[in-house]
Design a protein around this motif. Structure first.
Motif, PDB file in Angstrom:
ATOM      1  N   GLY A  62       0.789  -1.225   0.000  1.00 33.69           N
ATOM      2  CA  GLY A  62       0.000   0.000   0.000  1.00 33.69           C
ATOM      3  C   GLY A  62       0.821   1.275   0.000  1.00 33.69           C
ATOM      4  N   GLY A  63       2.147   1.148   0.013  1.00 32.35           N
ATOM      5  CA  GLY A  63       3.017   2.318  -0.041  1.00 32.35           C
ATOM      6  C   GLY A  63       3.441   2.866   1.298  1.00 32.35           C
ATOM      7  N   ASN A  64       2.909   2.297   2.380  1.00 31.47           N
ATOM      8  CA  ASN A  64       3.281   2.762   3.729  1.00 31.47           C
ATOM      9  C   ASN A  64       4.306   1.818   4.347  1.00 31.47           C
ATOM     10  OD1 ASN A  64       1.317   4.920   3.654  1.00 31.47           O
ATOM     11  ND2 ASN A  64      -0.244   3.343   3.989  1.00 31.47           N
ATOM     12  N   TYR A  65       5.426   1.650   3.651  1.00 34.61           N
ATOM     13  CA  TYR A  65       6.389   0.639   4.084  1.00 34.61           C
ATOM     14  C   TYR A  65       7.091   0.988   5.393  1.00 34.61           C
ATOM     15  CZ  TYR A  65       9.872   3.672   1.748  1.00 34.61           C
ATOM     16  OH  TYR A  65      10.662   4.727   1.360  1.00 34.61           O
ATOM     17  N   ASN A  66       6.954   2.237   5.851  1.00 34.94           N
ATOM     18  CA  ASN A  66       7.508   2.584   7.157  1.00 34.94           C
ATOM     19  C   ASN A  66       6.787   1.852   8.287  1.00 34.94           C
ATOM     20  OD1 ASN A  66       5.296   4.314   6.334  1.00 34.94           O
ATOM     21  ND2 ASN A  66       5.631   5.495   8.205  1.00 34.94           N
ATOM     22  N   LEU A  67       5.595   1.338   8.013  1.00 34.02           N
ATOM     23  CA  LEU A  67       4.815   0.614   9.015  1.00 34.02           C
ATOM     24  C   LEU A  67       4.993  -0.902   8.898  1.00 34.02           C
ATOM     25  CD1 LEU A  67       1.489   2.667   8.842  1.00 34.02           C
ATOM     26  CD2 LEU A  67       3.456   3.017  10.353  1.00 34.02           C
TER      27      LEU A  67
END
Length: 353
Positions: A108-113
């Protein structure tokens, strides 16, 4: 592949609490998707110091010796067999967190999570404060000729500023309050101005840090030491020409600062929480925030921000060199950490070359 002449890989190894040692380790070999880097500058982050002094941050506990450092840049010495985007001699900035690439957050593009992210100098993963380091090529960003390795290393904290400003939705004409004039507060000031904020106010309890904030582009500063949260809010509004900030980026982690910000913020405003409080508990005036319909969001590291941070530096829109107050060689890392811990500088950089 360039020949590696040196036989040593001097590294800053955290052995136990308050015990940082410079040791010689083997030079690693890159995997097929990695590059071997001759490390250049590495900035000291507050998290590095916290691990040195406490051996843990929240649930991240140092259980065995760990190399510190994650704000870094270096030069490619060897490329893995699958690497097509980089070549020997390229200078790169290193994004320190390598996610799994498969979970819902990554997709989803929120790879920091990503729950399985391998982040440098976060237990159990070694950091980059060493002479040689292997890293995933996909998270190494080639630097243009006009961007130095030191600037490349500072893309890491700058990316925090990019992410926080995005989360707070800072844009043209906004009135922005940045709480805290440490390195992260300062990069947020820089990014807010680059994003088009018309007025930025920065608060802190240290006049020297506030002077730095002015040098980094803050239009106004306020020393909130000893002020009640209501008084601090009133003075912030006054500095904004009797207007309330519609965007707040809280970088201090201090409860009093966050509370003052909620009292100051305009109705419908957005507030990003960047600073980590000493305790997991933070008491905020939530009825006030609710009645104003204030949107409060957390900020955790960054995602998809390195290219933007690099463009800001390469274009001259942001000058991260202003942040650097002290420089040390790798062999003097212990002194460099003491300088940071004692609050003698803003950003301390260690040169691994």
């Amino acid at each position: 592949m360039a020949p590696i002449v040196e036989k040593e890989n001097l590294s800053a190894l955290l052995v136990k609490k308050d015990d940082l040692q410079i040791v010689n380790l083997d030079i690693p070999k890159p995997k097929s998707s990695q590059v071997l880097l001759r490390m250049g500058p590495v900035g000291i982050c507050g998290s590095d110091v916290h691990y040195l002094k406490h051996m843990q941050i929240g649930s991240f506990i140092v259980k065995e010796p760990m190399i510190l450092g994650h704000e870094s840049a270096g030069t490619v010495l060897e490329v893995g067999s699958e690497v097509k985007t980089l070549k020997v001699g390229d200078r790169v900035a290193i994004e320190p967190g390598v996610p799994c690439g498969r979970c819902s957050f990554c997709v989803g593009g929120n790879y920091n999570l990503c729950p399985d992210v391998e982040f440098l100098a976060t237990p159990p993963y070694h950091g980059s404060l060493r002479q040689y380091h292997c890293h995933e090529a996909a998270f190494c960003f080639k630097l243009p000729e006009n961007v130095s390795l030191e600037e490349g290393a500072l893309l890491e904290p700058l990316s925090v500023g990019v992410h926080a400003n995005r989360k707070a939705e800072v844009t043209f004409g906004d009135l922005v309050l940045v709480c805290g004039a440490g390195p992260i507060g300062l990069v947020n000031v820089m990014v807010a101005k680059a994003a088009g904020a018309s007025l930025v106010v920065c608060t802190d309890i240290d006049d020297k840090r506030l002077d730095f904030a002015l040098n980094c582009g803050s239009d106004k500063v306020l020393n909130v030491r000893g002020l009640s949260e209501i008084t601090a809010a009133e003075k912030i509004i006054e500095l904004l020409q009797n207007r309330r900030p519609n965007r707040v980026i809280e970088c201090s982690g201090a409860q009093s600062s966050a509370r003052a910000a909620i009292h100051a913020i305009a109705a419908g405003g957005k507030m990003a929480l960047v600073g980590l409080a000493p305790s997991d508990d933070l008491t905020l005036p939530m009825i006030t925030a609710s009645c104003k319909e204030v949107s409060i969001t957390g900020v955790f590291r960054y995602a998809n921000c390195y290219p933007t941070a690099l463009n800001l530096v390469a274009s001259g829109k942001v000058d991260v060199k202003k942040l650097v107050t002290h420089r040390f060689d790798l062999k003097d890392s212990i002194k460099a950490f003491a300088t940071t811990f004692n609050g003698e500088g803003v950003k301390v950089v260690i040169n691994c070359s």
